[in-house]
Structures are given as C-alpha cells and as structure tokens.
Design a protein around this motif. Structure first.
Motif, short mmCIF file in Angstrom:
data_model
loop_
_atom_site.label_atom_id
_atom_site.label_comp_id
_atom_site.label_asym_id
_atom_site.label_seq_id
_atom_site.Cartn_x
_atom_site.Cartn_y
_atom_site.Cartn_z
N ASP A 171 -10.60 3.23 5.20
CA ASP A 171 -10.39 2.13 4.25
C ASP A 171 -11.70 1.65 3.63
O ASP A 171 -11.69 0.71 2.82
CB ASP A 171 -9.74 0.93 4.96
CG ASP A 171 -8.24 1.13 5.17
OD1 ASP A 171 -7.72 2.18 4.78
OD2 ASP A 171 -7.60 0.22 5.74
N LEU B 204 0.82 -1.22 0.00
CA LEU B 204 0.00 0.00 0.00
C LEU B 204 0.85 1.26 0.00
O LEU B 204 0.40 2.32 -0.44
CB LEU B 204 -0.93 0.01 1.22
CG LEU B 204 -2.24 -0.76 1.12
CD1 LEU B 204 -2.96 -0.74 2.46
CD2 LEU B 204 -3.13 -0.20 0.02
N THR C 196 -0.11 5.59 4.41
CA THR C 196 -1.42 5.99 4.90
C THR C 196 -1.54 7.49 4.71
O THR C 196 -0.60 8.24 5.01
CB THR C 196 -1.58 5.66 6.39
OG1 THR C 196 -1.40 4.26 6.60
CG2 THR C 196 -2.96 6.07 6.91
N HIS D 212 -5.90 5.77 1.77
CA HIS D 212 -4.86 5.24 0.90
C HIS D 212 -5.13 5.70 -0.53
O HIS D 212 -6.27 6.03 -0.88
CB HIS D 212 -4.82 3.71 0.95
CG HIS D 212 -4.60 3.15 2.31
ND1 HIS D 212 -3.39 3.21 2.96
CD2 HIS D 212 -5.45 2.53 3.17
CE1 HIS D 212 -3.50 2.64 4.15
NE2 HIS D 212 -4.74 2.22 4.30
#
Length: 347
Positions: free
Chosen positions: A209, A23, A26, A257
């Motif tokens: 998320d 990912l 953040t 994200h």
C-alpha cells in the motif's frame, strides 16, 4: 472480469475481493520459486476471498497445498487476513517485518476492553464530542471485545523480514525495503531481476500500500495502547520512505491495489507534492486554534464530514493527528500550553 494477470517472469496477480470496501480488491501476487510458489499478501479473511484466491491459483496450475511461503507487506486484514488459512492448508511459512508482527501479537493477546478504553481516552484527548465516545464506553462496560473487528485472531508469522536483506527464495532475488508510514512495519519488495518485457529500470517493486497509482494510502498514528508516551511521526516516516523508493529507479511497480504502473519516481513526486500541499492547507486552517477533531472536520476528504461513517471518522482524526505531528516537528505549528482538549495553532 479477469481475476488473474500474468506479469511475466514467473509473476502473476490475483484480484481477491475485499467485502464492502470501495477499494474493491487486493492484488495478491504469486511468485514462482525453485522451492515452490510464494504468495505476496493473501487477501481478506472471507469465504468469497478464499474461493477467489484458490480459483485464481488453480487457473495457473497451482493448488493451495503447493504454496511454499507467504510474504506479507504489512499486517492489515486485506493483506494478512487469509495467511493463517493458507498456512493450515499448505504448511507454508509466513514472513513479516518485526514491527508489524508485534502488532499482530499485541492484538491477539490484548485483554477485553483494552483497545476500547485506549481509543475512548485518545478521542477524548483530541476533542471528540461525547456522543462519539459514548458507544466505545458502552462496549467497554459490557466487557466484550468487539469480535466483529478484523485482525483479532490474525496468524502469527514465523519468519522475520529483515530490511535490506534478500528473502530466502530459491532462484529469485527479492530484497526487502522497510517503508514505514502506512504501518510501522510496512515493507516493499524489490525483485532485482531484469524486467521480462525489457522495460528500462532496475527490476520490479511489489509496493503493497506504500505506492499506489491513483490514491494516497492512509497515514495515521500507530502507537501502542500500552505505551502512551510514544510520540511517533508516521507521516515523516512515510515521506522519507517514499523518497527512498523513488531513488530505486524500478522499471515497474506492482501494487496491492488498483493496477501495475511504470514511472515510480514520477508517482513518488506527485505524492510528495500532495502531502506538502495538504500540510500548507492545514496551516491555513490553523490560523485559529483547533483540536485535532476540529481540524479533521475541516479537512478535505472524499465526502463531506457529515457523510463519513463512525469508524471512518476515527481513521480521519488519526490522519489529522499524523499531519499535526509533522507540522509540530517541522516547527510550523505548536500545541497551546494548558489547553484541554489540546489545541494547535500555526506559528
């Protein structure tokens, strides 16, 4: 690479790195209020993440000691990890939904080996092979909790986010929307203010998320190891929550994200379609009886099953189980009576 983005209207985002994670980072959001700056999420508990967060704040004239409060979308370590350090440095309050705060407390208070024993028993039930379960049993026999796991000492929040209510942020109108699925206490935060660039729609959404522009969040099981009777439906919760968000009509989504995006309703529909297609595909696989482990082996992931690391296989099986729960609840699949480990088949 620019680590800080100015979204206008007293909102910035800081790209806080996640160590060894595809990912990448953040997006920690900074919201100006009349009582001082407030963070939405904080990033992973890691020295590089802390340095990036503090440098990002400094670049917009905010010291870590200036932080007034921390609002957490959910308890996962890439969101809640640095909350305790922020509170220690600033005296800020930390707010989280009660369901996720309960997980934080349970994780901190659990006896050594409790989680390992639970996970080993769960994996046995879903048909995992013995060589997958053996490391968990060995770790339990040594009597130590796996201290490398994140979240074991996560900060206990001191404020509760109440769904439907406005957060106590002076000069801002930020409403909490409960969106369970990714975690039982996940919240999105609706900034019910005119968009600074006058985009059409009802304000902006900090989506955590729950709603991401290019990926679908993990939706697995979220039982309490101390309550084996709980039969939750996380995927059903997630799909219901998606529809609720789609009806808001927000002008822009600021996720945790990837990147900010418009057309929340369009993205919601894509995700609803994705999960319906996935459920349909699983029904085809369930033409023959399969354990959850066997189903996970046959499901389509971002790489072949043989290349999926040990820990990620546990996550994948949990996601397979959440889809099975949904199919059973919809009457489209059922467990075969007397099967051990339990097998499921389409009906």
């Amino acid at each position: 690479m620019t680590q800080v983005i100015n979204h206008g209207g007293g909102v910035h985002s800081i790209k806080v790195p996640i160590p060894d994670n595809p990912l990448g980072h953040t997006l920690v959001h900074l919201l100006d209020t009349d009582r001082g700056p407030v963070l939405i999420d904080t990033g992973w508990d890691d020295p590089e993440a802390w340095d990036t967060l503090t440098a990002g704040l400094a670049s917009v004239g905010v010291g870590i000691a200036d932080i007034h409060g921390v609002v957490i979308t959910h308890h996962h370590p890439d969101h809640h990890g640095l909350s305790g350090q922020v509170r220690e440095a600033s005296g800020a309050w930390i707010a989280m939904h009660a369901a996720d705060t309960a997980i934080v407390r349970r994780t901190r208070e659990s006896e050594p080996g409790t989680w390992l024993a639970y996970l080993a028993a769960k994996l046995t039930t879903v048909g995992a092979p013995e060589d997958h379960i053996a490391p968990l049993l060995a770790a339990r026999e040594k009597g130590g909790r796996m201290r490398t796991l994140p979240g074991l000492r996560a900060a206990v929040p001191d404020r509760e986010i109440v769904p439907g209510e406005l957060l106590d942020l002076a000069g801002r109108t930020l409403r909490a929307i409960w969106t369970p699925g990714h975690t039982p206490g996940h919240v999105c935060l609706h900034l019910e203010e005119d968009h600074p660039a006058s985009l059409p729609g009802r304000g902006r959404l900090f989506s955590g998320d729950h709603l991401l522009p290019g990926i679908s969040p993990h939706v697995g099981l979220y039982e309490d190891p101390d309550d084996a009777t709980a039969a939750t439906d996380p995927l059903g919760d997630y799909l219901d929550s998606l529809e609720r968000i789609g009806r808001l009509g927000v002008a822009e989504v600021l996720p945790a994200h990837q990147y900010a995006f418009a057309d929340a309703a369009g993205r919601v529909q894509e995700l609803l379609d994705h999960h319906e297609e996935r459920l349909t595909g699983l029904l085809a696989l369930l033409a023959e009886p399969l354990t959850p482990w066997q189903l996970a082996e046959r499901m389509e992931w971002n790489r072949p099953w043989e290349q999926i690391p040990y820990g990620s296989r546990n996550i994948a099986v949990s996601e397979a189980e959440s889809h099975l729960r949904r199919l059973v609840k919809l009457g489209r699949a059922e467990a075969l009576a007397g099967s051990d480990p339990v097998t499921y088949v389409a009906v």
